[in-house]
Design an enzyme around this catalytic site. Structure first.
Site, short mmCIF file in Angstrom:
data_model
loop_
_atom_site.label_atom_id
_atom_site.label_comp_id
_atom_site.label_asym_id
_atom_site.label_seq_id
_atom_site.Cartn_x
_atom_site.Cartn_y
_atom_site.Cartn_z
N HIS A 153 -4.15 -6.76 -8.25
CA HIS A 153 -2.95 -6.52 -7.45
C HIS A 153 -1.79 -7.42 -7.89
CE1 HIS A 153 -0.73 -4.69 -4.40
NE2 HIS A 153 -1.52 -4.84 -3.35
N ASP A 377 -9.74 14.22 -11.36
CA ASP A 377 -10.72 15.16 -11.94
C ASP A 377 -10.89 14.85 -13.43
OD1 ASP A 377 -12.21 17.27 -12.88
OD2 ASP A 377 -11.02 18.83 -11.91
#
Length: 602
Positions: A153, A377
């Site tokens: 982060h 995907d």
């Protein structure tokens, strides 16, 4: 669940497929990156396939290609101002687990999620030795895959991490349609780094936990959210968003439990509570970035909604939604510009001051909705489930709220961290549970995958079989078909189940007699619940496995339960009508809404 063991088969560093050019060897952090401590939020993607082990070479090759595009992520931080893009690579683990994915997801023990991840959330190494991403791919015995990712982060927010994951998946699947490409210069130009600055959040993240915190999941389906929107509407906010109503609803009920538990206990508590949202500022400050590109960095600013704990009116849902709406709207182009000048450091410290103020009554909302993380995907379908958490929470994460889209994008799954006694009180709140469902019940929308063919055939009548049977669910990835293309417009119809057990059924008969109705006859008695193949009767019979269509609007299907003493009713109506049904006091006097299987015990 029973035996659970994860075995690490290999550890290696994945490097960019092409060396980074000399003119790109240094990547400047932006001012907002500098304020973030190095820690690793997680996302775990679960893919229900049968040949996961054969996909590993494809994943490694496409990951190496993605790192060529996202070359700073393969480097190391030199100081708190830049990354040395030295192509050292990222840690990549291949593992296997001795259970079936279906068995694991059936219980989804949150304590076990950490074993699908390659490293801990809070690192102990010096910042200059830290990687920016770490990946673990775990193969289940059934061939299913879990892809666990950690993102530093310090150098990227959720949007940046999502951009990377979409590129990796696109390289794997070969489909690059609609991708955003990374822009590694825009953020540091608008928010240039400042020398000799450190993060005020580092010690905050590492604080010890004296009181145990607990993480729970709650699902708000489309009907519950619509009902909350109706409840939360006001003159100021006539059309609240999903995130506004769900985050405000959780805030309202959690803070009421915390203040009630602390009342008279001697535990010091504040007079004000805050709900923090992190607002993506790209559209306000980085408009020069081309539309097909995304600026990379921690490009969010916190904004705060507040409520007066001594004012009961302040704790109404419509009031809280108004406060949240106002707080988010406060972050605009003019507001963001204040972080670009010489006073940027003071303003950032001030914006973080409330978050460090008092964790007892501060709630932090991390919204991952509409980022497309459900759409990742790799070439074998979308994930059947996503976890935005990896490890048991610490005291530093108390009152943290993570929101993600449910599959289909209409509902919200909320991951909520409270102290144990606070969570126990929340789970006893009847009004809360009217809208928030603990995420353990089966997903009715997945029932269609347990039947062998579509309800409405698309073949000539002479080719249609009279009977079709499926013994096991298919081993394909579970993805919802395009119902509009198959059945015509859905018009947002929804199937809702209610149980009328023996007592209310008899009460309704008595009520019907008093209305001069000669007889009240069941539409059941067909013995479907009695079918026994030699191993006992079914624990549940499902008469409506597919999502309903417009043609089935206002359909009621009645099934026997409880030895034909009660009835399970499947009511198909439009979504706005479901919301009205759920607020119908006369209906709820006799009917019990149900999500799981009636009468089934562990």
């Amino acid at each position: 669940m029973g035996c659970f063991e994860v075995y690490i088969d290999s550890r290696k560093a994945i490097k960019p497929s092409t060396s980074t050019p000399n003119d790109k060897k240094t990547y400047k952090l932006c001012f907002m990156d500098q304020f973030m401590p190095p820690y690793y939020p997680a996302v775990i993607y679960f893919y229900q396939i049968t040949d996961g082990a054969t996909k590993l070479p494809q994943l490694k090759e496409s990951l190496s290609q993605a790192l060529t595009t996202f070359y700073p992520f393969a480097g190391r931080i030199k100081d708190n101002t830049a990354i040395d893009c030295n192509d050292e690579g990222i840690p990549y683990f291949e593992a296997r687990v001795d259970c079936c994915m279906r068995e694991f997801l059936k219980e989804a023990d949150l304590q076990l999620l950490q074993y699908f991840l390659p490293c801990k959330k809070v690192p102990t190494e010096p910042m200059t030795e830290l990687h920016q991403i770490a990946i673990q791919v775990t193969v289940f015995t059934c061939g299913g895959l879990a892809i666990g990712a950690r993102f530093n982060h310090k150098v990227m927010d959720a949007a940046s991490a999502g951009c990377f994951m979409k590129h990796w998946a696109a390289n794997s699947s070969g489909c690059h349609d609609g991708l955003y490409y990374p822009d590694f210069t825009a953020a540091s130009k608008v928010f240039p780094p400042i020398e000799h600055i450190s993060s005020p959040l580092a010690e905050f993240l590492a604080c010890p936990s004296e009181n145990k915190c607990i993480l729970k999941r709650f699902t708000f389906d489309a009907a519950a959210i619509q009902a909350l929107k109706v409840k939360a509407r006001s003159k100021e906010v006539p059309n609240p968003t999903r995130v506004e109503v769900v985050s405000s609803f959780l805030w309202k009920h959690a803070i009421s439990k915390i203040t009630a538990l602390n009342h008279g206990s001697g535990v010091a508590h504040r007079k004000t509570s805050f709900l923090t949202h992190a607002v993506n500022i790209r559209k306000y400050s980085l408009s020069q970035v081309p539309k097909s590109f995304m600026a990379i960095g921690c490009l969010t600013l916190p904004t705060y909604a507040s409520l007066d704990l001594s004012n009961e009116n302040d704790q109404r849902l419509d009031v809280l939604v108004g406060r949240v709406h106002e707080a988010v709207a406060r972050v605009d182009e003019e507001y963001v510009k204040k972080f670009e000048g010489e006073e940027a450091t003071d303003r950032m410290w001030k914006s973080l001051e409330i978050a460090l103020y008092d964790r007892e009554t501060i709630f932090l909302c991390n919204c991952l909705c509409k980022l497309g993380i459900n759409e990742i995907d790799f070439g074998w379908g979308k994930p059947v489930w996503i976890s935005p958490w990896g490890e048991p929470p610490t005291l530093a994460e108390r009152n943290s709220l993570t929101l993600i889209d449910t599959n289909g994008g209409e509902g919200i799954e909320a991951w909520f961290v409270l102290q144990e006694h606070e969570m126990a009180a929340l789970e006893c709140d009847e009004e809360f549970l009217t809208y928030a469902a603990p995420s353990t019940e089966p997903d009715v929308n997945l029932l269609q995958h347990f039947i062998p063919c579509k309800r409405i055939p698309d073949k000539p009548m002479t080719e249609i079989p009279l009977l079709a049977v499926q013994f096991f669910p298919p081993s394909k990835n579970i993805t919802a078909p395009n119902l509009n293309a198959i059945y015509g417009p859905e018009a947002m119809c929804k199937s809702k189940r209610y149980v009328f057990d023996a007592t209310p059924t008899q009460a309704l008969r008595d009520k019907a007699r008093s209305m001069n109705v000669p007889n009240l006859t069941r539409w059941c008695n067909l013995g479907g619940e009695e079918i026994d193949f030699g191993w006992g009767k079914p624990v549940w019979v499902c008469p409506c496995p597919e999502p309903p269509t417009l043609l089935e609007r206002n359909t009621f299907i009645l099934m026997d339960i409880d030895n034909r003493k009660g009835i399970e009713a499947w009511c198909i109506v439009q979504e706005e009508d479901v919301a009205r049904l759920e607020r119908d006091h006369e209906l709820l006097e006799f009917a019990t809404p149900i999500s799981g299987v009636y009468g089934l015990t562990a």
